[in-house]
Design a protein around this motif. Structure first.
Motif, short mmCIF file in Angstrom:
data_model
loop_
_atom_site.label_atom_id
_atom_site.label_comp_id
_atom_site.label_asym_id
_atom_site.label_seq_id
_atom_site.Cartn_x
_atom_site.Cartn_y
_atom_site.Cartn_z
N GLY A 157 -3.24 3.72 -8.43
CA GLY A 157 -2.94 3.48 -6.93
C GLY A 157 -2.53 4.68 -6.30
O GLY A 157 -1.15 4.48 -5.78
N THR A 158 -3.31 5.54 -5.56
CA THR A 158 -2.63 6.98 -5.11
C THR A 158 -3.27 7.03 -3.61
O THR A 158 -3.40 8.12 -3.39
N VAL A 197 5.30 3.73 -17.31
CA VAL A 197 6.15 3.26 -16.43
C VAL A 197 5.16 2.03 -15.41
O VAL A 197 3.96 2.21 -15.17
N PHE A 198 5.88 0.69 -15.36
CA PHE A 198 5.18 -0.36 -14.65
C PHE A 198 5.91 -0.56 -13.17
O PHE A 198 7.23 -0.97 -13.27
N VAL A 199 5.26 -0.49 -12.13
CA VAL A 199 5.86 -0.73 -10.89
C VAL A 199 5.77 -2.27 -10.67
O VAL A 199 4.75 -2.66 -10.44
N SER A 200 6.84 -2.89 -10.99
CA SER A 200 6.82 -4.39 -11.00
C SER A 200 7.37 -4.75 -9.57
O SER A 200 6.98 -4.28 -8.56
N GLY A 201 8.61 -5.79 -9.56
CA GLY A 201 9.28 -6.04 -8.27
C GLY A 201 10.20 -7.19 -8.37
O GLY A 201 9.97 -7.73 -9.39
N SER A 202 10.92 -7.36 -7.44
CA SER A 202 11.87 -8.35 -7.43
C SER A 202 11.26 -9.75 -7.53
O SER A 202 12.19 -10.70 -7.43
N GLY A 244 0.75 5.07 0.48
CA GLY A 244 1.44 4.28 -0.30
C GLY A 244 2.40 4.94 -1.33
O GLY A 244 2.51 6.22 -1.25
N ILE A 245 3.17 4.29 -1.75
CA ILE A 245 4.25 4.95 -2.91
C ILE A 245 3.81 5.76 -4.11
O ILE A 245 4.30 6.59 -4.57
N GLY A 246 2.40 5.14 -4.51
CA GLY A 246 1.80 5.84 -5.60
C GLY A 246 1.32 7.15 -5.12
O GLY A 246 1.64 8.40 -6.00
N PHE A 247 0.92 7.62 -3.81
CA PHE A 247 0.61 8.74 -3.48
C PHE A 247 2.00 9.71 -3.12
O PHE A 247 1.90 10.89 -3.47
N GLU A 248 3.05 9.21 -2.78
CA GLU A 248 4.14 9.94 -2.44
C GLU A 248 4.71 10.26 -3.89
O GLU A 248 5.07 11.63 -4.14
N VAL A 272 2.37 7.86 -17.95
CA VAL A 272 1.39 7.15 -17.65
C VAL A 272 1.94 6.15 -16.60
O VAL A 272 3.30 5.46 -17.05
N ILE A 273 1.82 5.92 -15.11
CA ILE A 273 2.41 5.08 -14.23
C ILE A 273 1.40 4.26 -13.75
O ILE A 273 0.67 4.60 -13.14
N HIS A 274 1.73 2.75 -14.22
CA HIS A 274 1.03 2.08 -13.48
C HIS A 274 1.48 1.32 -12.37
O HIS A 274 2.50 0.47 -12.31
N ASN A 275 0.92 2.03 -11.03
CA ASN A 275 1.51 1.56 -9.82
C ASN A 275 0.53 0.55 -9.05
O ASN A 275 0.94 -0.01 -8.38
N ALA A 276 -0.76 0.79 -9.25
CA ALA A 276 -1.67 -0.03 -8.61
C ALA A 276 -1.65 -1.59 -8.81
O ALA A 276 -1.12 -1.99 -9.97
N ALA A 277 -1.86 -2.27 -7.86
CA ALA A 277 -1.79 -3.92 -8.02
C ALA A 277 -2.73 -4.53 -7.14
O ALA A 277 -2.97 -3.94 -5.84
N ALA A 278 -3.13 -5.83 -7.42
CA ALA A 278 -3.99 -6.64 -6.28
C ALA A 278 -2.88 -7.35 -5.54
O ALA A 278 -2.05 -7.84 -6.42
#
Length: 328
Positions: A32-33, A166-171, A37-41, A110-116
């Motif tokens: 997700g780059t 790393v998993f980009v989850s959320g509140s 987006g935050i993945g690119f940054e 490995v960073i899992h940033n992308a999401a639907a």
């Protein structure tokens, strides 16, 4: 060396500077780059701070090319490698994993940033619900298939190193009743609910996967999950997300950000916690940690996202869905 002091306003570049020695020489893969987006940054900052290789992953070749060119324009020496991966397709996951496994480099992070994004019920070609497969099942399968590359990072340096996932989850995990295992295995449009509720369920899965990955790998991999903050990226402008933002009083009827809402982060601020989860050495002895604002925030986890029994059940059910065991 004193521990850096971070806050909600800390940027990814500030975190990268604090942990530049940890970033230097590492091989990183991040999904997700797209620019904006935050993945690119996060990818840009890692390249800037001396990562040996940054594999940027996405399903759109044109957007990947733009991301690569944008980083190289700023950092001509950056080693950026694009990888096509459509997370809504398990066949695409297998193809991309085969490409990674053919590469000579080990993977330190490995960073899992992308999401639907939140959306109406939709089945993929694998007869899986699109948010469930994109946000959890595909990352699970991808991690399984490239696990040898991740584990190889433990032995390629003279210093003992524990690779990270790393998993980009959320509140959103705080606003969800948790994983619906029946819905995960047998998707039913009648039980889908609002798109935002389905999204929040996947955020619970991200955290649970991180916890169980640490347990099952027995110290060979450190996994972390995080809440990046609320950032007005293209992801947030999708229809269902826009509806939710209006309900929460964060945007007006025209979809414009309400500036007085003090929860918003900029994209550089939103990418900061990702970089911290990937490189903060103080997390070495805290596998499975959930982060907010660049620091550990396990106290923010609700019971159904921190229960080891649920984490184990999710692993077993996901193995059943993909038809393969994920063992070490």
């Amino acid at each position: 060396m004193s521990t850096p002091r971070f806050s909600s306003s800390t940027t990814a570049e500030e975190v990268g500077t604090a942990f530049a020695e940890e970033v230097k020489g590492k091989n990183v893969l991040i999904t997700g780059t797209s620019v904006g987006g935050i993945g690119f940054e996060a990818a840009r900052v890692m390249a800037l701070k001396g990562a040996n290789l940054v594999i940027i992953v996405g399903q759109n070749p044109e957007k990947l090319k733009i991301a690569e060119e944008t980083i190289k324009k700023e950092i001509p020496t950056a080693n950026i490698r694009p990888l096509i991966l459509d997370l809504s397709s398990l066949a695409s996951v297998r193809k991309a994993a085969a490409e990674v496994n053919a590469m000579p480099e080990a993977l330190h992070v490995v960073i899992h940033n992308a999401a639907a994004p939140a959306g109406p019920f939709k089945l993929t070609s694998d007869n899986l619900e699109v948010q469930d497969v994109t946000n959890h099942i595909a990352p699970f399968l991808f991690t399984k298939l490239i696990a040898a590359k991740i584990l190889a990072a433990r032995t390629v340096t003279h210093v003992q190193y524990t690779p990270r996932v790393v998993f980009v989850s959320g509140s959103g995990q705080e606003h969800s009743p948790g994983v619906d295992f029946g819905q995960l295995e047998r998707p039913d449009p009648a039980k889908h609910g609002r798109g935002i509720d389905a999204l929040f369920r996947t955020k619970c899965m991200n955290i649970l996967f991180a916890i169980e990955l640490c347990r099952r790998s027995k110290g060979q991999i450190n996994a972390y999950s995080l809440h990046p903050g609320v950032i007005y990226t293209n992801f947030m402008q999708k229809e269902d997300m826009a509806v939710a933002l209006k309900e929460w009083g964060l945007v007006d009827e025209g979809g414009r950000v309400i500036e007085k809402a003090d929860v918003w982060k900029t994209i550089p601020q939103g990418a900061a916690t990702t970089v911290a989860a990937a490189f903060d050495p103080s997390l070495n002895d805290k596998p499975g940690t959930y982060l907010m604002d660049c620091i550990a925030a396990n106290e923010k986890l609700v019971p159904h996202t921190s229960d080891p029994a649920i984490a184990e059940q999710l692993w077993v059910v996901t193995e059943r869905i993909i038809g393969e065991s994920f063992t070490f």
